[in-house]
Design a protein around this motif. Structure first.
Motif, PDB file in Angstrom:
ATOM      1  N   GLN A  45       0.827  -1.208   0.000  1.00  0.00           N
ATOM      2  CA  GLN A  45       0.000   0.000   0.000  1.00  0.00           C
ATOM      3  C   GLN A  45       0.863   1.260   0.000  1.00  0.00           C
ATOM      4  O   GLN A  45       0.602   2.213  -0.737  1.00  0.00           O
ATOM      5  N   VAL A  46       1.897   1.271   0.821  1.00  0.00           N
ATOM      6  CA  VAL A  46       2.774   2.444   0.901  1.00  0.00           C
ATOM      7  C   VAL A  46       3.534   2.645  -0.398  1.00  0.00           C
ATOM      8  O   VAL A  46       3.597   3.754  -0.947  1.00  0.00           O
ATOM      9  N   PHE A  47       4.099   1.568  -0.937  1.00  0.00           N
ATOM     10  CA  PHE A  47       4.940   1.710  -2.126  1.00  0.00           C
ATOM     11  C   PHE A  47       4.107   1.888  -3.399  1.00  0.00           C
ATOM     12  O   PHE A  47       4.659   2.202  -4.452  1.00  0.00           O
ATOM     13  N   GLU A  51       3.569   9.518  -4.394  1.00  0.00           N
ATOM     14  CA  GLU A  51       3.766  10.712  -3.579  1.00  0.00           C
ATOM     15  C   GLU A  51       4.626  10.400  -2.359  1.00  0.00           C
ATOM     16  O   GLU A  51       5.393  11.243  -1.896  1.00  0.00           O
ATOM     17  N   LEU A  52       4.507   9.181  -1.836  1.00  0.00           N
ATOM     18  CA  LEU A  52       5.286   8.790  -0.669  1.00  0.00           C
ATOM     19  C   LEU A  52       6.673   8.293  -1.047  1.00  0.00           C
ATOM     20  O   LEU A  52       7.656   8.614  -0.384  1.00  0.00           O
ATOM     21  N   ARG A 164       2.075  25.678  10.384  1.00  0.00           N
ATOM     22  CA  ARG A 164       0.696  25.610   9.910  1.00  0.00           C
ATOM     23  C   ARG A 164       0.590  24.977   8.523  1.00  0.00           C
ATOM     24  O   ARG A 164      -0.314  24.194   8.258  1.00  0.00           O
ATOM     25  N   HIS A 165       1.480  25.339   7.621  1.00  0.00           N
ATOM     26  CA  HIS A 165       1.421  24.811   6.259  1.00  0.00           C
ATOM     27  C   HIS A 165       2.603  23.878   5.982  1.00  0.00           C
ATOM     28  O   HIS A 165       3.176  23.889   4.896  1.00  0.00           O
ATOM     29  N   SER A 166       2.955  23.086   6.960  1.00  0.00           N
ATOM     30  CA  SER A 166       4.077  22.165   6.813  1.00  0.00           C
ATOM     31  C   SER A 166       3.817  21.164   5.692  1.00  0.00           C
ATOM     32  O   SER A 166       2.710  20.634   5.561  1.00  0.00           O
ATOM     33  N   PRO A 167       4.849  20.877   4.884  1.00  0.00           N
ATOM     34  CA  PRO A 167       4.698  19.843   3.844  1.00  0.00           C
ATOM     35  C   PRO A 167       4.749  18.428   4.407  1.00  0.00           C
ATOM     36  O   PRO A 167       4.500  17.464   3.678  1.00  0.00           O
ATOM     37  N   CYS A 168       5.075  18.281   5.691  1.00  0.00           N
ATOM     38  CA  CYS A 168       5.141  16.955   6.293  1.00  0.00           C
ATOM     39  C   CYS A 168       3.777  16.291   6.245  1.00  0.00           C
ATOM     40  O   CYS A 168       2.767  16.882   6.636  1.00  0.00           O
ATOM     41  N   GLN A 169       3.733  15.047   5.786  1.00  0.00           N
ATOM     42  CA  GLN A 169       2.492  14.286   5.728  1.00  0.00           C
ATOM     43  C   GLN A 169       2.363  13.415   6.985  1.00  0.00           C
ATOM     44  O   GLN A 169       3.270  12.645   7.297  1.00  0.00           O
TER      45      GLN A 169
END
Length: 205
Positions: A45-47, A51-52, A164-169
């Motif tokens: 699922q991750v691979f 985007e990940l 607030r708008h961090s790109p970290c998922q």
């Protein structure tokens, strides 16, 4: 359909503790073969998410209390050349987490919850804002991205440090049975952007 996945009338809404107890029981009752296949399916699922796979710095956790096993995912990320980090209880700020670099040579020790974590070494700490992906454990989640943890608030406090708008998922990992109809929300709760189960990828953005 599980009681927790049925539509819930407001007057009959289950408490956070009731949901937590029932969801924990469900995952603890999963057969060993189901848990093993779930860990393998999680990797796929991750691979499957481009985007990940384009990211570099991944925070994970070592499974506890029948959580979805992350060890195959960690090994797959290492093989893909990614950097992996594990949470460590903050030694000076109770209730917060630090994230330390983790590889196959990292020495682990049990914290006071009995969960293995890397030995604290400031040279291996990465600021939370520099992480690309944080895979967070959870007890239950709903279709709005609300997360219910174990009740300590460690992840909520730590994730609140992100800009607030961090790109970290921030992505929750869970067994399929941990999805519930509705998680009662508190003001301090940090909602998830995504959840990945062995069967499905949920995007709440």
């Amino acid at each position: 359909m599980s009681l927790l996945q049925q539509p819930v009338q407001p007057a009959l809404r289950l408490s956070r503790q009731a949901i937590r107890q029932h969801a924990r029981q469900l995952r603890q009752q999963l057969p060993a073969a189901t848990r093993a296949s779930a860990a393998t399916e999680l990797v796929q699922q991750v691979f499957d998410q481009a985007e990940l796979t384009s990211k570099q710095h991944f925070a994970l956790y070592l499974a506890n209390d029948a959580e979805l096993n992350t060890e195959p995912l960690i090994k797959a990320l290492w093989q893909a050349g990614k950097d992996v980090y594990l949470p460590v209880l903050h030694p000076f700020c109770p209730g917060y987490l630090l994230f330390l670099h983790y590889d196959s040579t990292t020495e682990l020790r049990a914290n006071h919850f009995g969960i293995p974590e890397p030995r604290l070494n400031c040279a291996n700490v990465i600021p939370v804002a520099q992480l690309d992906v944080i895979f967070a454990p959870l007890v239950a989640f709903d279709a709005a991205g609300n997360r219910l943890g174990m009740g300590g608030g460690f992840y909520d406090r730590t994730l609140a440090q992100l800009p607030r708008h961090s790109p970290c998922q921030v992505i929750g990992l869970a067994h399929n049975c941990q999805q519930v109809a509705a998680v009662p929300v508190e003001p301090w709760d940090i909602p998830l952007q995504q959840v990945i189960t062995p069967a499905k990828y949920f995007d709440f953005r």
